[in-house]
Every structure is written in structure tokens, then in C-alpha cells.
Design an enzyme around this catalytic site. Structure first.
Site, PDB file in Angstrom:
ATOM      1  N   THR A 222      -6.378   7.877  -7.149  1.00 35.56           N
ATOM      2  CA  THR A 222      -7.246   6.726  -6.876  1.00 35.56           C
ATOM      3  C   THR A 222      -6.783   6.056  -5.588  1.00 35.56           C
ATOM      4  O   THR A 222      -5.616   6.139  -5.231  1.00 35.56           O
ATOM      5  CB  THR A 222      -7.130   5.754  -8.067  1.00 35.56           C
ATOM      6  OG1 THR A 222      -7.856   6.317  -9.144  1.00 35.56           O
ATOM      7  CG2 THR A 222      -7.651   4.369  -7.770  1.00 35.56           C
TER       8      THR A 222
ATOM      9  N   THR B  59      -3.221   1.956  -9.727  1.00 37.16           N
ATOM     10  CA  THR B  59      -3.565   3.361  -9.968  1.00 37.16           C
ATOM     11  C   THR B  59      -2.721   3.886 -11.113  1.00 37.16           C
ATOM     12  O   THR B  59      -1.522   3.617 -11.178  1.00 37.16           O
ATOM     13  CB  THR B  59      -3.335   4.235  -8.723  1.00 37.16           C
ATOM     14  OG1 THR B  59      -3.484   5.613  -9.112  1.00 37.16           O
ATOM     15  CG2 THR B  59      -1.957   4.041  -8.115  1.00 37.16           C
ATOM     16  N   GLY B  60      -3.356   4.617 -12.001  1.00 32.04           N
ATOM     17  CA  GLY B  60      -2.618   5.155 -13.133  1.00 32.04           C
ATOM     18  C   GLY B  60      -3.590   5.392 -14.266  1.00 32.04           C
ATOM     19  O   GLY B  60      -4.808   5.373 -14.062  1.00 32.04           O
TER      20      GLY B  60
HETATM   21  N1  ASP Z   1      -6.932   4.385 -12.775  1.00 26.99           N
HETATM   22  C1  ASP Z   1      -7.867   5.466 -12.626  1.00 26.99           C
HETATM   23  C2  ASP Z   1      -8.673   5.592 -13.901  1.00 26.99           C
HETATM   24  O1  ASP Z   1      -8.103   5.560 -14.964  1.00 26.99           O
HETATM   25  C3  ASP Z   1      -7.237   6.776 -12.338  1.00 26.99           C
HETATM   26  C4  ASP Z   1      -6.339   6.784 -11.135  1.00 26.99           C
HETATM   27  O2  ASP Z   1      -5.634   5.813 -10.868  1.00 26.99           O
HETATM   28  O3  ASP Z   1      -6.334   7.815 -10.438  1.00 26.99           O
HETATM   29  O4  ASP Z   1      -9.856   5.793 -13.817  1.00 26.99           O
END
Ligand code: ASP
Length: 324
Positions: A190, A241-242
Site C-alpha cells: 500500500t 500499511t499492514g
Molecule cells: N492495509 C491494506 C489493506 O488491508 C493492505 C496494505 O497495507 O498493503 O487493505
């Protein structure tokens, strides 16, 4: 005589996702490509800020640059859903006014962050989803693309590996137990940006394709104001992000601001607590970038790495990938 407020040194910080990113997990050429893409995104936002532009415009410029780069899980290069589609989510918040905008589950808007911005500035709402969001973006003249524009072979291969194993990518335990998941599968990817402009205003933006193999209209934290994105001049601007489910359970981005506001924690202590204690306690991993109105930056993660970078004033952008 009118008093002209002193201008501040603008600051911009970005991320391109956290995850299992170890030295040696990428070829030198691939690492170079990531570093160059992060520098290019920082320069896009820096350009806006040094011309006296707003924090809102700077985070849009940086996120558009990352959405257009196929290396990251946002815009072109987004991950696939379980039925082989790209469903994109994005959000933005203006720290000066707490105006906010978001879109979720969009499939044909070239730059979802521009659509989130349009929701913030040209609608009476904070979040629009799916076909409604797409119709609104078209009405506002935003660039539309065929869904195939978002496809990359690398993301398709990730979906096939995830399907073969019945795995929701980046489910922390699932990924760790999976024998065939490559290191690329364990990156969130992300993108996000936080900025402080010369007028002392903060803004934050986040954009994503979500998680590989996601099902049934799943929406993560990235377009949720307070979970994946937050900005308030009184405390900080945050982008995360996570694993979105964990960030949503603890309103991660807003939690950073709350720790500052109600517990008096400095920015870095607040970010460290949420990224390394609160999110893992809610069964997920990931990272956060944040910026306060004094220009302090914090970038913390519970994974082994996070694509990230900072640019201050007209200074050289600094980027990093691995743990400190
Ligand atoms: N936080 C994003 C989600 O769960 C994924 C990511 O951070 O890549 O959609």
C-alpha cells in the site's frame, strides 16, 4: 498592517508498504527500482510544497506518483481479489479543516486518490463506494481506464499462489506458514503520504489494492478515516500499511493522535506504541508513517521492512527499505 505568518520548512514523508523485506530478498536492480520510485514520489510532492502549495496537494502528488508505478500495490500494480479483479481503495484528510474523502472498491478510476480528493472537496459525503464512486469520478472528469490497466503479471502470479493454498495473502500466520509464498507475497505494498506545508497545515493520504485474494467486497483500513488515514493540525498526520483488519480494530491512525492528545506522548512514542504494540495485539502486522506540526517525522513498523522516505524543504530526499 496585516501580520504575515512566518513560513515553515515543508516536510513530506511517504511509504510504499511494509512487510517481510530483508536485505538480500531482492535483486540489486529491483532494489534500485524501488528506491528510484520512492525518490520520484518524494520529488513530486516536494515540488508542490516548495512552490508554496498545500499539504493536501503535496500528498496527492506523491500518492499519484506511487499509484502510477507498477511496483506498489496501489493504482497500476494493485493486487487481485479472489475472482481476479482489482478493487481499489483510497482516502485523504486535510488537517487544517478535518475535511476528508474516500473511495472503496473502485475498478476503473486511474488514480483513486484523486477520486478521494474529489469526494472531499466536491461532494457532501466522506466516502463513496463501487459504481457510485465511479460515476461520481466520471462526473468530475477524472481519468478512467479499462480494468486491464491495473494488471501486472507479478500480481497475477501472487494471486495464483494464494489461490493454490487457499491463503489470504499477508494474513500474518498464513504467510509465515506457507511454504511457497515468496518474499514478494509478504509485502503489503500500500502507499501513503503525510505532509506539512509552509503554512503549517498537515495532510495525509493512503491508497491501496487491499490484500491479495480478498473476497466479497472486502474493504480494509486504507479508505477508513481514522484507521488507515488521519490528519489534524492539532496533533499529527498519519498513514498506515499492514493487515487492514488489525488497523481497523484499533483505529490505528487515530490512535496515534489520541495518544498524543490525551496521554501527552510525543509523536515517535505514539507511533511506536501503535505500530509495535497495538496493531500486533489486534492480530496484524504493518507500519505507520506520521508527521506533526513541528515537522517531526516517525516511521515505525512491526515487519522486517517498510518502503519509506522523507524530504525536508528543498533537501535531498532520503529513502529506506529495511529495518534500522
Ligand atoms: N492495509 C491494506 C489493506 O488491508 C493492505 C496494505 O497495507 O498493503 O487493505
Amino acid at each position: 498592517m496585516a501580520v504575515i505568518p512566518a513560513l515553515r520548512e515543508p516536510v513530506l514523508a511517504i511509504h510504499g508498504g511494509a512487510g517481510t523485506i530483508d536485505p538480500g530478498s531482492m535483486t540489486p536492480a529491483k532494489e534500485r527500482a524501488y528506491r528510484d520510485a520512492l525518490v520520484a514520489a518524494l520529488r513530486s510532492g516536494q515540488h508542490v510544497l516548495s512552490a508554496g502549495g498545500s499539504a493536501v496537494d503535496a500528498v496527492i502528488a506523491a500518492v499519484v506518483s506511487l499509484e502510477d508505478c507498477p511496483l506498489f500495490n496501489a493504482g497500476r500494480g494493485a493486487v487481485f481479489t479472489s475472482d481476479g479483479r482489482n478493487e481499489l481503495d483510497a482516502s485523504i484528510m486535510d488537517g487544517a479543516t478535518r475535511a476528508a474523502g474516500a473511495v472503496a472498491g473502485v475498478t476503473c478510476i486511474r488514480n483513486p486518490i484523486r477520486a478521494a480528493h474529489a469526494v472531499m472537496t466536491a461532494s457532501r459525503h466522506v466516502m463513496l463506494i463501487g459504481p457510485g464512486a465511479e460515476a461520481f469520478a466520471a462526473e468530475k472528469g477524472l481519468a478512467k481506464v479499462e480494468p486491464a490497466y491495473f494488471h501486472t503479471p507479478e500480481r497475477w502470479a501472487q494471486l495464483e499462489r494464494a489461490r493454490a493454498e487457499g491463503r489470504l495473502e499477508l494474513d500474518h500466520d498464513g504467510a509465515a506458514k506457507s511454504a511457497s509464498a515468496t518474499s514478494d507475497d509478504k509485502k503489503f505494498g500500500t502507499v501513503g503520504a503525510v505532509a506539512l506545508d509552509a503554512h503549517g497545515n498537515l495532510a495525509a493520504a493512503t491508497s491501496t489494492g487491499g490484500v491479495t485474494n480478498k473476497q466479497w467486497g472486502r474493504v480494509g483500513d486504507s479508505p477508513i478515516i481514522g484507521a488507515g488515514t488521519w490528519a489534524d493540525n492539532g496533533t499529527c498526520a498519519v498513514s498506515g500499511t499492514g493487515l487492514g483488519e488489525a488497523f481497523m480494530r484499533c483505529c490505528a491512525a487515530h490512535e496515534v493522535a489520541s495518544l498524543m492528545k490525551y496521554k501527552g506522548l510525543p509523536l515517535d512514542a505514539a507511533v511506536t506504541e501503535v505500530a509495535t504494540i497495538t496493531v500486533p495485539a489486534n492480530h496484524g502486522t504493518g507500519g505507520l508513517i506520521a508527521l506533526d506540526s513541528a515537522g517531526n517525522v516517525s516511521m515505525r513498523f512491526s515487519t522486517t521492512g517498510m518502503y519509506r522516505g522523507v524530504a525536508r524543504g528543498a533537501g535531498e530526499p532520503e529513502v529506506a527499505i529495511y529495518g534500522d
